[in-house]
Design a protein around this motif. Sequence first.
Motif, PDB file in Angstrom:
ATOM      1  N   GLY A  97      16.675 -14.549 -13.764  1.00 36.30           N
ATOM      2  CA  GLY A  97      15.855 -14.284 -12.587  1.00 36.30           C
ATOM      3  C   GLY A  97      14.980 -15.467 -12.236  1.00 36.30           C
ATOM      4  N   VAL A  98      15.513 -16.365 -11.368  1.00 30.87           N
ATOM      5  CA  VAL A  98      14.767 -17.577 -11.026  1.00 30.87           C
ATOM      6  C   VAL A  98      13.955 -17.345  -9.742  1.00 30.87           C
ATOM      7  N   SER A 100       9.753 -16.684  -8.323  1.00 30.30           N
ATOM      8  CA  SER A 100       8.600 -17.578  -8.450  1.00 30.30           C
ATOM      9  C   SER A 100       8.138 -17.705  -9.907  1.00 30.30           C
ATOM     10  N   PHE A 122      19.930 -17.849 -15.127  1.00 29.63           N
ATOM     11  CA  PHE A 122      20.906 -17.067 -14.368  1.00 29.63           C
ATOM     12  C   PHE A 122      20.250 -16.375 -13.204  1.00 29.63           C
ATOM     13  N   ASP A 123      20.976 -16.359 -12.082  1.00 26.39           N
ATOM     14  CA  ASP A 123      20.502 -15.675 -10.887  1.00 26.39           C
ATOM     15  C   ASP A 123      21.748 -15.258 -10.102  1.00 26.39           C
ATOM     16  N   ILE A 124      21.537 -14.445  -9.046  1.00 28.05           N
ATOM     17  CA  ILE A 124      22.687 -14.052  -8.224  1.00 28.05           C
ATOM     18  C   ILE A 124      22.564 -14.608  -6.805  1.00 28.05           C
ATOM     19  N   ASN A 125      21.399 -15.198  -6.505  1.00 25.61           N
ATOM     20  CA  ASN A 125      21.158 -15.743  -5.165  1.00 25.61           C
ATOM     21  C   ASN A 125      21.973 -17.032  -4.987  1.00 25.61           C
ATOM     22  N   LYS A 128      20.406 -20.398  -5.011  1.00 28.81           N
ATOM     23  CA  LYS A 128      19.835 -20.922  -6.269  1.00 28.81           C
ATOM     24  C   LYS A 128      20.911 -21.319  -7.284  1.00 28.81           C
ATOM     25  N   THR A 141      24.848 -15.019 -12.753  1.00 30.51           N
ATOM     26  CA  THR A 141      24.696 -14.038 -13.834  1.00 30.51           C
ATOM     27  C   THR A 141      26.045 -13.639 -14.444  1.00 30.51           C
ATOM     28  N   THR A 159      12.820 -12.312 -16.227  1.00 32.14           N
ATOM     29  CA  THR A 159      11.922 -12.423 -15.063  1.00 32.14           C
ATOM     30  C   THR A 159      12.631 -11.921 -13.798  1.00 32.14           C
ATOM     31  N   VAL A 160      13.430 -10.879 -13.981  1.00 32.83           N
ATOM     32  CA  VAL A 160      14.156 -10.291 -12.839  1.00 32.83           C
ATOM     33  C   VAL A 160      13.303  -9.201 -12.190  1.00 32.83           C
ATOM     34  N   PRO A 161      13.690  -8.703 -11.005  1.00 30.83           N
ATOM     35  CA  PRO A 161      12.953  -7.568 -10.416  1.00 30.83           C
ATOM     36  C   PRO A 161      12.986  -6.359 -11.356  1.00 30.83           C
ATOM     37  N   ILE A 164      16.001  -3.880 -12.157  1.00 34.49           N
ATOM     38  CA  ILE A 164      17.184  -4.225 -12.942  1.00 34.49           C
ATOM     39  C   ILE A 164      16.818  -4.731 -14.337  1.00 34.49           C
ATOM     40  N   ILE A 168      19.735  -5.734 -17.105  1.00 35.95           N
ATOM     41  CA  ILE A 168      19.883  -7.119 -17.567  1.00 35.95           C
ATOM     42  C   ILE A 168      19.603  -7.220 -19.075  1.00 35.95           C
TER      43      ILE A 168
HETATM   44  P1  ATP Z   1      12.390 -14.993  -4.521  1.00 31.94           P
HETATM   45  O1  ATP Z   1      12.163 -16.425  -4.883  1.00 31.94           O
HETATM   46  O2  ATP Z   1      13.882 -14.694  -4.382  1.00 31.94           O
HETATM   47  O3  ATP Z   1      11.568 -14.505  -3.358  1.00 31.94           O
HETATM   48  P2  ATP Z   1      10.613 -13.475  -6.187  1.00 31.94           P
HETATM   49  O4  ATP Z   1       9.712 -14.475  -6.788  1.00 31.94           O
HETATM   50  O5  ATP Z   1      10.077 -12.638  -5.075  1.00 31.94           O
HETATM   51  O6  ATP Z   1      11.995 -14.134  -5.775  1.00 31.94           O
HETATM   52  P3  ATP Z   1      11.877 -11.217  -7.513  1.00 31.94           P
HETATM   53  O7  ATP Z   1      12.208 -10.536  -6.214  1.00 31.94           O
HETATM   54  O8  ATP Z   1      11.138 -10.439  -8.532  1.00 31.94           O
HETATM   55  O9  ATP Z   1      11.046 -12.563  -7.380  1.00 31.94           O
HETATM   56  O10 ATP Z   1      13.271 -11.739  -8.117  1.00 31.94           O
HETATM   57  C1  ATP Z   1      13.303 -12.628  -9.155  1.00 31.94           C
HETATM   58  C2  ATP Z   1      14.640 -13.315  -9.173  1.00 31.94           C
HETATM   59  O11 ATP Z   1      15.600 -12.460  -9.786  1.00 31.94           O
HETATM   60  C3  ATP Z   1      15.179 -13.698  -7.804  1.00 31.94           C
HETATM   61  O12 ATP Z   1      15.497 -15.078  -7.784  1.00 31.94           O
HETATM   62  C4  ATP Z   1      16.442 -12.850  -7.676  1.00 31.94           C
HETATM   63  O13 ATP Z   1      17.462 -13.490  -6.949  1.00 31.94           O
HETATM   64  C5  ATP Z   1      16.827 -12.697  -9.151  1.00 31.94           C
HETATM   65  N1  ATP Z   1      17.797 -11.636  -9.425  1.00 31.94           N
HETATM   66  C6  ATP Z   1      18.028 -10.488  -8.771  1.00 31.94           C
HETATM   67  N2  ATP Z   1      19.050  -9.812  -9.350  1.00 31.94           N
HETATM   68  C7  ATP Z   1      19.473 -10.575 -10.407  1.00 31.94           C
HETATM   69  C8  ATP Z   1      20.488 -10.442 -11.405  1.00 31.94           C
HETATM   70  N3  ATP Z   1      21.295  -9.396 -11.453  1.00 31.94           N
HETATM   71  N4  ATP Z   1      20.608 -11.421 -12.327  1.00 31.94           N
HETATM   72  C9  ATP Z   1      19.782 -12.495 -12.317  1.00 31.94           C
HETATM   73  N5  ATP Z   1      18.833 -12.662 -11.401  1.00 31.94           N
HETATM   74  C10 ATP Z   1      18.660 -11.725 -10.463  1.00 31.94           C
END
Ligand code: ATP
Length: 216
Positions: A97-98, A100, A122-125, A128, A141, A159-161, A164, A168
């Motif tokens: 979860g990359v 902030s 790892f991220d899914i965006n 990124k 991911t 550090t994911v939402p 999930i 994760i």
């Molecule tokens: P953003 O920079 O995208 O606005 P944010 O700081 O608001 O993120 P979150 O919404 O909490 O933070 O999300 C944290 C990160 O987790 C995001 O970069 C998101 O793309 C990533 N994420 C979501 N689902 C997954 C997953 N299945 N595996 C890895 N990372 C994930």
Amino acid sequence: MNQTNVLKEQNQVPEPTLRRLPWYLSNAKLLRQQGAQYVSSTQISKATNIEASQIAKDLSYVAITGRTRVGYDVGELIHVLEDFLGFTQGHKAFLFGVGSLGGALLGDSGLLHFGMEIVGAFDINPAKVGTTINGIPIFHTNSFEERMRDHAVNIGILTVPIEIAQTITDKMVAGGIKAVWNFTPFRIRVPYGIVVQNTSLYAHLAVMFNRLNAAL
Ligand code: ATP
């Protein structure tokens, strides 16, 4: 509890001691910068505001003996504490979860000085995935299991939402992760034997607000 578990428990260093040892380490490093060669429990006590007897007790868990009147050799104290705390071992970690917070952790080179090397994230965006932060590559991911085969990693940083966090965590554990550093405010469940360290900023905020209200 069987015999092995009893012995394991007895050998465990109490958590408050483990939390205080890095303070002694920082203090010793500061003293070394100032050119000191020896430090006594009384001196550490003054700097950290912890009873000298408590310091001596905490340090009895590490293999160091002070000399009468002069105290501990500063260089030796630093070396022994860093070793004991695992700061010299080079633990490898993956981060999930990359956002902030995750991005900030990737950018923090201080973790490396404390023995933690984040070797990948790892991220899914799609914006990124394929990029790097502080030289650390960000993968999709889906490629986690494959990357686990390439690296000897046993720590996962979460550090994911929050929605999930458990999914994760399960994925990390199934892939072979042995310790999860959980930055989400979600109480993740893990199988017996997997280490969890919860470090939710928000949980600490609740404690601070409560103490502040009591002090006002
Ligand atoms: P953003 O920079 O995208 O606005 P944010 O700081 O608001 O993120 P979150 O919404 O909490 O933070 O999300 C944290 C990160 O987790 C995001 O970069 C998101 O793309 C990533 N994420 C979501 N689902 C997954 C997953 N299945 N595996 C890895 N990372 C994930």
